[in-house]
Design a protein around this motif. Structure first.
Motif, PDB file in Angstrom:
ATOM      1  N   ILE A   1       0.859  -1.190   0.000  1.00  0.00           N
ATOM      2  CA  ILE A   1       0.000   0.000   0.000  1.00  0.00           C
ATOM      3  C   ILE A   1       0.896   1.241   0.000  1.00  0.00           C
ATOM      4  CG2 ILE A   1      -1.885   1.199   1.200  1.00  0.00           C
ATOM      5  CD1 ILE A   1      -2.662  -1.634   0.181  1.00  0.00           C
ATOM      6  N   MET A   2       0.578   2.154  -0.907  1.00  0.00           N
ATOM      7  CA  MET A   2       1.447   3.309  -1.101  1.00  0.00           C
ATOM      8  C   MET A   2       0.884   4.550  -0.399  1.00  0.00           C
ATOM      9  SD  MET A   2       3.450   1.493  -2.786  1.00  0.00           S
ATOM     10  CE  MET A   2       4.772   2.504  -3.429  1.00  0.00           C
ATOM     11  N   SER A   3       1.757   5.524  -0.215  1.00  0.00           N
ATOM     12  CA  SER A   3       1.341   6.787   0.403  1.00  0.00           C
ATOM     13  C   SER A   3       0.260   7.445  -0.449  1.00  0.00           C
ATOM     14  CB  SER A   3       2.559   7.702   0.500  1.00  0.00           C
ATOM     15  OG  SER A   3       2.153   9.044   0.588  1.00  0.00           O
ATOM     16  N   LEU A   4      -0.729   8.046   0.207  1.00  0.00           N
ATOM     17  CA  LEU A   4      -1.815   8.701  -0.539  1.00  0.00           C
ATOM     18  C   LEU A   4      -1.354  10.032  -1.123  1.00  0.00           C
ATOM     19  CD1 LEU A   4      -4.823   8.105   1.885  1.00  0.00           C
ATOM     20  CD2 LEU A   4      -4.208   6.781  -0.142  1.00  0.00           C
ATOM     21  N   SER A   5      -0.334  10.632  -0.498  1.00  0.00           N
ATOM     22  CA  SER A   5       0.095  11.939  -0.983  1.00  0.00           C
ATOM     23  C   SER A   5       1.285  11.836  -1.940  1.00  0.00           C
ATOM     24  CB  SER A   5       0.462  12.841   0.198  1.00  0.00           C
ATOM     25  OG  SER A   5       1.373  12.177   1.022  1.00  0.00           O
ATOM     26  N   ASP A   6       1.958  10.683  -1.912  1.00  0.00           N
ATOM     27  CA  ASP A   6       3.117  10.484  -2.783  1.00  0.00           C
ATOM     28  C   ASP A   6       3.161   8.994  -3.140  1.00  0.00           C
ATOM     29  OD1 ASP A   6       5.488  10.451  -4.074  1.00  0.00           O
ATOM     30  OD2 ASP A   6       6.724  11.102  -2.374  1.00  0.00           O
ATOM     31  N   PRO A   7       2.323   8.588  -4.102  1.00  0.00           N
ATOM     32  CA  PRO A   7       2.083   7.145  -4.297  1.00  0.00           C
ATOM     33  C   PRO A   7       3.236   6.345  -4.887  1.00  0.00           C
ATOM     34  CG  PRO A   7       0.811   8.427  -5.868  1.00  0.00           C
ATOM     35  CD  PRO A   7       1.468   9.419  -4.960  1.00  0.00           C
ATOM     36  N   ILE A   8       4.436   6.941  -4.961  1.00  0.00           N
ATOM     37  CA  ILE A   8       5.563   6.078  -5.320  1.00  0.00           C
ATOM     38  C   ILE A   8       6.336   5.673  -4.055  1.00  0.00           C
ATOM     39  CG2 ILE A   8       5.874   6.802  -7.741  1.00  0.00           C
ATOM     40  CD1 ILE A   8       8.144   8.626  -6.773  1.00  0.00           C
ATOM     41  N   LYS A   9       5.892   6.207  -2.904  1.00  0.00           N
ATOM     42  CA  LYS A   9       6.505   5.829  -1.613  1.00  0.00           C
ATOM     43  C   LYS A   9       5.539   4.928  -0.868  1.00  0.00           C
ATOM     44  CE  LYS A   9       7.443   9.063   1.276  1.00  0.00           C
ATOM     45  NZ  LYS A   9       7.361  10.421   1.822  1.00  0.00           N
ATOM     46  N   LYS A  10       6.047   3.973  -0.063  1.00  0.00           N
ATOM     47  CA  LYS A  10       5.100   3.115   0.656  1.00  0.00           C
ATOM     48  C   LYS A  10       4.414   3.901   1.776  1.00  0.00           C
ATOM     49  CE  LYS A  10       7.419   0.987   4.520  1.00  0.00           C
ATOM     50  NZ  LYS A  10       7.362  -0.059   5.485  1.00  0.00           N
ATOM     51  N   MET A  11       3.202   3.495   2.093  1.00  0.00           N
ATOM     52  CA  MET A  11       2.483   4.137   3.194  1.00  0.00           C
ATOM     53  C   MET A  11       3.166   3.745   4.496  1.00  0.00           C
ATOM     54  SD  MET A  11      -1.533   3.774   4.260  1.00  0.00           S
ATOM     55  CE  MET A  11      -2.200   4.619   2.864  1.00  0.00           C
ATOM     56  N   SER A  12       3.447   4.735   5.376  1.00  0.00           N
ATOM     57  CA  SER A  12       4.140   4.471   6.642  1.00  0.00           C
ATOM     58  C   SER A  12       3.439   5.177   7.787  1.00  0.00           C
ATOM     59  CB  SER A  12       5.560   5.026   6.585  1.00  0.00           C
ATOM     60  OG  SER A  12       6.435   4.071   6.095  1.00  0.00           O
ATOM     61  N   LYS A  13       3.396   4.502   8.949  1.00  0.00           N
ATOM     62  CA  LYS A  13       2.716   5.123  10.088  1.00  0.00           C
ATOM     63  C   LYS A  13       3.487   6.306  10.644  1.00  0.00           C
ATOM     64  CE  LYS A  13       3.509   0.907  12.577  1.00  0.00           C
ATOM     65  NZ  LYS A  13       4.908   0.607  12.270  1.00  0.00           N
ATOM     66  N   SER A  14       4.810   6.367  10.405  1.00  0.00           N
ATOM     67  CA  SER A  14       5.550   7.506  10.940  1.00  0.00           C
ATOM     68  C   SER A  14       5.753   8.617   9.901  1.00  0.00           C
ATOM     69  CB  SER A  14       6.894   7.030  11.499  1.00  0.00           C
ATOM     70  OG  SER A  14       7.605   6.348  10.503  1.00  0.00           O
ATOM     71  N   ASP A  15       5.003   8.568   8.813  1.00  0.00           N
ATOM     72  CA  ASP A  15       5.059   9.628   7.807  1.00  0.00           C
ATOM     73  C   ASP A  15       4.660  10.965   8.464  1.00  0.00           C
ATOM     74  OD1 ASP A  15       4.796  11.302   5.624  1.00  0.00           O
ATOM     75  OD2 ASP A  15       3.790   9.805   4.373  1.00  0.00           O
ATOM     76  N   LYS A  16       5.470  11.999   8.226  1.00  0.00           N
ATOM     77  CA  LYS A  16       5.162  13.290   8.862  1.00  0.00           C
ATOM     78  C   LYS A  16       3.931  13.928   8.230  1.00  0.00           C
ATOM     79  CE  LYS A  16       9.788  13.856  10.609  1.00  0.00           C
ATOM     80  NZ  LYS A  16      10.684  12.923   9.887  1.00  0.00           N
ATOM     81  N   ASN A  17       3.649  13.537   7.002  1.00  0.00           N
ATOM     82  CA  ASN A  17       2.463  14.072   6.323  1.00  0.00           C
ATOM     83  C   ASN A  17       1.238  13.205   6.647  1.00  0.00           C
ATOM     84  OD1 ASN A  17       0.488  14.925   4.600  1.00  0.00           O
ATOM     85  ND2 ASN A  17       1.744  14.847   2.755  1.00  0.00           N
ATOM     86  N   GLN A  18       0.357  13.762   7.475  1.00  0.00           N
ATOM     87  CA  GLN A  18      -0.827  13.022   7.948  1.00  0.00           C
ATOM     88  C   GLN A  18      -1.743  12.575   6.805  1.00  0.00           C
ATOM     89  OE1 GLN A  18      -1.901  12.410  11.329  1.00  0.00           O
ATOM     90  NE2 GLN A  18       0.214  12.915  11.847  1.00  0.00           N
ATOM     91  N   ASN A  19      -1.671  13.292   5.683  1.00  0.00           N
ATOM     92  CA  ASN A  19      -2.535  12.926   4.554  1.00  0.00           C
ATOM     93  C   ASN A  19      -1.986  11.758   3.744  1.00  0.00           C
ATOM     94  OD1 ASN A  19      -4.590  14.774   4.957  1.00  0.00           O
ATOM     95  ND2 ASN A  19      -3.329  16.411   4.065  1.00  0.00           N
ATOM     96  N   GLY A  20      -0.751  11.358   4.083  1.00  0.00           N
ATOM     97  CA  GLY A  20      -0.129  10.263   3.343  1.00  0.00           C
ATOM     98  C   GLY A  20      -0.657   8.897   3.753  1.00  0.00           C
ATOM     99  N   PHE A  21      -1.133   8.797   5.006  1.00  0.00           N
ATOM    100  CA  PHE A  21      -1.550   7.473   5.484  1.00  0.00           C
ATOM    101  C   PHE A  21      -2.934   7.501   6.126  1.00  0.00           C
ATOM    102  CE2 PHE A  21       0.681   9.501   9.026  1.00  0.00           C
ATOM    103  CZ  PHE A  21      -0.150   9.218  10.112  1.00  0.00           C
TER     104      PHE A  21
END
Ligand code: AQP
Length: 331
Positions: free
Chosen positions: A187-207
């Motif tokens: 599952i990829m980041s919602l804000s940058d879909p070439i990066k994997k979705m991560s719980k420690s992503d600083k961008n709250q909209n990414g996960f």
């Protein structure tokens, strides 16, 4: 003697699990409980490779345990424990460090990604944690390691270390295999879909966290980055839409082709709303169960203490064998 295959897997208590952790790992953990002997751990020792606030970390360990149980880990079927409660993990890690090469560790893409995201704290453990991960697996003689696609490289490394050790000392370690379901998505980041979705992503909209409210889930999916073509299909250059198709497919057990057909001529707005809605409905029972478990501290304590007792028994036995093989005098 039980001839079921043994399973080991872990998750870091670095925040509230995302749907990436769920569809990439925990959903498998739950489905494997009947067929295999499962050991699952809350990997607190791994989590300190990135700076943690101690108070927050302690809370995260308990919430990770509660969340695993809420997702369906059943302590009557599986063993669940806290990694730092079993000191053999660190001890075996040290032994295995002498059988791991600098070159092979440098090739780990997670190290490259994580050091890129933590430029101010590229510590030694960030580099060596795949060895600790190897110790986690080998201590429990695991045959299978259910992981997300992003962890395949680390399991390959664990296999190589085990094979190398066995080559010197004989058939000591079980050689583990990564276990993934066919079609299991990263599952990829919602804000940058070439990066994997991560719980420690600083961008709250990414996960999306498993415990998020319906409104927030729908809002994040609506905002997710996609292309401008407006046609729902899985294809090259459509990372954002591909990701949403995979999320929808994981929930609905539908193929990518079925999904393409379902949304033919409907546009992205309609598709995104549907993905948001089914996802929120899917996660709601987990959220309700979690809310009741997290307030039952004595039950959580009972779970992790029982888990540690069982885990320690296996770990002590393995480490004793290894210490003997490498030439340490018994305690
Ligand atoms: N985006 C993902 N897609 C599929 N699987 C995933 N996993 C993690 N993210 C995805 C799987 O979840 C399990 C537990 O992961 P972890 O918490 O031990 O570490 P991680 O892979 O580093 O997960 P995060 O969410 O990215 O954590 P942080 O942000 O702390 O680094 C693993 O089996 C992993 O494959």
């Amino acid at each position: 003697m039980d001839d079921k295959k043994r399973v080991l897997s872990g998750i870091q208590p670095t925040g509230i699990f995302t749907i990436g952790n769920y569809f990439g790992a925990i959903k498998n953990w739950v489905s494997m409980q009947d067929e295999y002997l499962c050991n699952y751990m809350i990997a607190d020792m791994h989590s300190i490779t990135v700076k943690q606030d101690p108070v927050v970390l302690k809370n995260n360990v308990l919430s990770s345990l509660a969340l695993s149980l809420a997702c369906g880990i059943d302590i009557k079927k599986s063993n669940i424990f806290i990694q730092s409660h079993i000191s053999e993990h660190a001890e075996l890690c040290w032994v295995l460090s002498s059988f791991s090469q600098f070159g092979e560790l440098s090739r780990m893409t997670q190290f490259k990604d994580k050091s890129e995201n933590n430029k101010e704290n590229i510590n030694a453990a960030l580099f060596t944690y795949p060895i600790l991960q190897t110790a986690d697996i080998l201590l429990y003689n695991a045959n299978l390691v259910p992981v997300g696609a992003d962890q395949k490289q680390h399991i390959e490394l664990s296999r190589n270390i085990a094979i190398r050790f066995n080559g010197i000392y004989g058939d000591i370690f079980t050689i583990p295999e990564a276990f993934m379901n066919i079609g299991q998505a990263k599952i990829m980041s919602l804000s940058d879909p070439i990066k994997k979705m991560s719980k420690s992503d600083k961008n709250q909209n990414g996960f999306i966290g498993i415990l998020e409210e319906k409104d927030s889930i729908i809002k994040k999916i609506k905002k997710s980055v996609t292309d401008s073509e407006g046609i729902v299909y899985f294809g090259e250059g459509k990372d954002g839409i591909n990701n949403l198709i995979d999320i929808y497919s994981s929930i609905m057990d539908k193929t990518r082709e079925d999904i393409q057909q379902e949304f033919e001529g409907k546009g992205y707005g309609n598709f995104k709303l549907k993905v948001g809605e089914v996802l929120a409905d899917y996660l709601e029972p987990i959220r309700i169960k979690y809310n009741s478990l997290i307030n039952d501290r004595s039950y959580l304590e009972e779970c992790y203490k029982t888990g540690a007792l069982y885990a320690r028994k296996i770990a002590t036995e393995t480490l004793k064998k290894i210490y003997d093989k490498v030439g340490f005098i018994g305690r």
